[in-house]
Design a protein around this motif. Structure first.
Motif: not given
Length: 431
Positions: A367-382
């Motif tokens: 769960x933590x790794x999934x949240x980290x990955x999705x947060x990383x992608x969202x922040x990167x695209x933004x």
């Protein structure tokens, strides 16, 4: 014979490939495969980062020479390149220095120990071929892009720009035959020799750019020859990468140009396809022959299989995109390609920032790794979108204004090349 009729003016499929390449590199450095079941074994057989970079090089080879030939204006080409690349790099580096602490920065330590030397080499975008670490790790690939621009400029000015196929053939043959014997860092053996190379390189580049800025045919020729000669000397004598990889990069880019010429009827089908097949075979075979032992330290791959498979995969994806170029491209994918340069620059600093903020509070479990990955992608695209809108687009517009101002005040003579591509056939490059 051509692959088909001329491509439409909007090459959305190239944007899609850029988006995939940027995403592959970002996910490779983020360690996405390590977070997947059995994914940690994949890099032994396919290097995702090398795949992304080679895909970028194929795209550059396909579109960059066409960008120059579209207008036939060497000065405007270089004005556009400088305003396209340097502002985003400068803003990213300055942002890293301002936001991240010294003990958690993505800026290489050499930049702090030798700031003037590092800044000069990185400003030239030749640092990876001058024995100077890149200020940001991902900037190494821009050194090879820059030398490719040098070669493209020299070939265009000499009227040899249609010889993409034999040039790609030559680089691929050198990669295959001499790939293990080309010297690595033969010039920059210590700090003093590194300083000498950077200073002399800076003098040559500034002189060459001054010649190109005049737009006079004789001086433009001198400047282009200076750039081409400098680039050839650096890649043959002072590469940081293994010799076969360096030569293969240029074979790949010129092979991408061959495919563009095939599409637009500037080369027959048989020699074009034979050239590309030869380059592919040489790339896979060179990896098999040479990417072992200490060579792995210079290619940053885990095995020859990882190198060769990634190279073959990059070609497969590019050719697939080319064959499907008239199909509809998902808007999100072409949009990712539009911001791909900023994504490429920012993904490393963003990873360091997240590691700094999460220091002592790691996210564990799926769960933590999934949240980290999705947060990383969202922040990167933004961040990539913001950088593209606030830095890239305004600076590109400024570059076009600067080119027009130079043309008004110092009009270039009538173009010497009558075989330029039709303007509607080639869009302005965004690589």
């Amino acid at each position: 014979m051509t692959l088909n009729s001329p491509a439409p003016s909007r090459l959305g499929w190239l944007d899609a490939l850029r988006g995939l390449a940027a995403l592959a590199v970002a996910m490779h450095h983020f360690g996405l495969l390590d977070k997947l079941p059995h994914g940690a074994r994949v890099p032994q057989y396919l290097d995702l980062g090398f795949f992304g970079v080679m895909l970028f090089f194929l795209v550059s080879g396909y579109i960059i020479p066409a960008s120059l030939e579209r207008h036939g204006n060497v000065r405007a080409f270089w004005t556009g390149r400088i305003f396209r690349i340097h502002p985003a790099v400068i803003v990213t580096v300055v942002g890293c220095l301002l936001v991240l602490p010294r003990d958690a920065t993505s800026v290489q330590g050499f930049a702090f120990a030798h700031p003037l030397l590092s800044a000069t080499a990185n400003a030239l975008m030749l640092q990876d071929l001058m024995g100077v670490p890149s200020t940001l790790g991902v900037l190494w690939s821009l050194s090879y892009e820059m030398v490719f621009y040098y070669f493209v400029t020299a070939l265009f000015v000499l009227g040899w720009h249609r010889r993409s196929a034999p040039i790609a053939f030559g680089f691929a043959a050198v990669a295959l035959v001499l790939g293990a014997w080309l010297p690595i860092g033969a010039v920059t053996v210590d700090l003093a020799s590194t300083r000498h190379l950077v200073v002399s390189g800076a003098v040559l580049v500034v002189t060459a750019m001054a010649c190109l800025a005049t737009a006079r045919p004789d001086l433009t020729r001198w400047g282009a020859l200076l750039l081409g000669g400098l680039g050839l000397a650096l890649i043959t004598l002072n590469g940081r990468a293994a010799g076969f990889e360096t030569m293969l990069i240029f074979a790949t880019m010129f092979a991408g140009t061959v495919l563009h010429r095939l599409e637009h009827g500037q080369i027959d089908r048989l020699p074009a396809l034979l050239c590309c097949a030869f380059v592919i075979v040489c790339g896979v075979t060179a990896g098999y022959l040479y990417d072992h032992g200490t060579a792995l330290w210079h290619t940053w791959t885990a095995s020859w299989t990882a190198f060769s498979t990634a190279y073959l995969a990059a070609w497969g994806v590019f050719v697939t995109g080319l064959l499907l170029r008239r199909r509809h491209v998902p808007r999100w994918l072409s949009g990712l390609g539009t911001i791909s340069f900023s994504v490429y620059l920012l993904h490393g600093p963003l990873m360091v920032f997240l590691a700094w903020k999460l220091r002592g509070h790691p996210l564990t479990g799926w769960q933590g790794q999934t949240a980290l990955t999705l947060g990383y992608l969202a922040a990167l695209v933004t961040l990539g979108h913001l950088s593209h809108c606030l830095v890239e687009l305004p600076c590109q517009a400024l570059g076009r204004k600067a080119a027009r101002a130079l043309d008004r005040h110092f009009p270039p003579p009538a173009q010497a090349h009558a075989d330029r591509l039709p303007a509607e056939a080639v869009p302005a490059a965004r690589t």
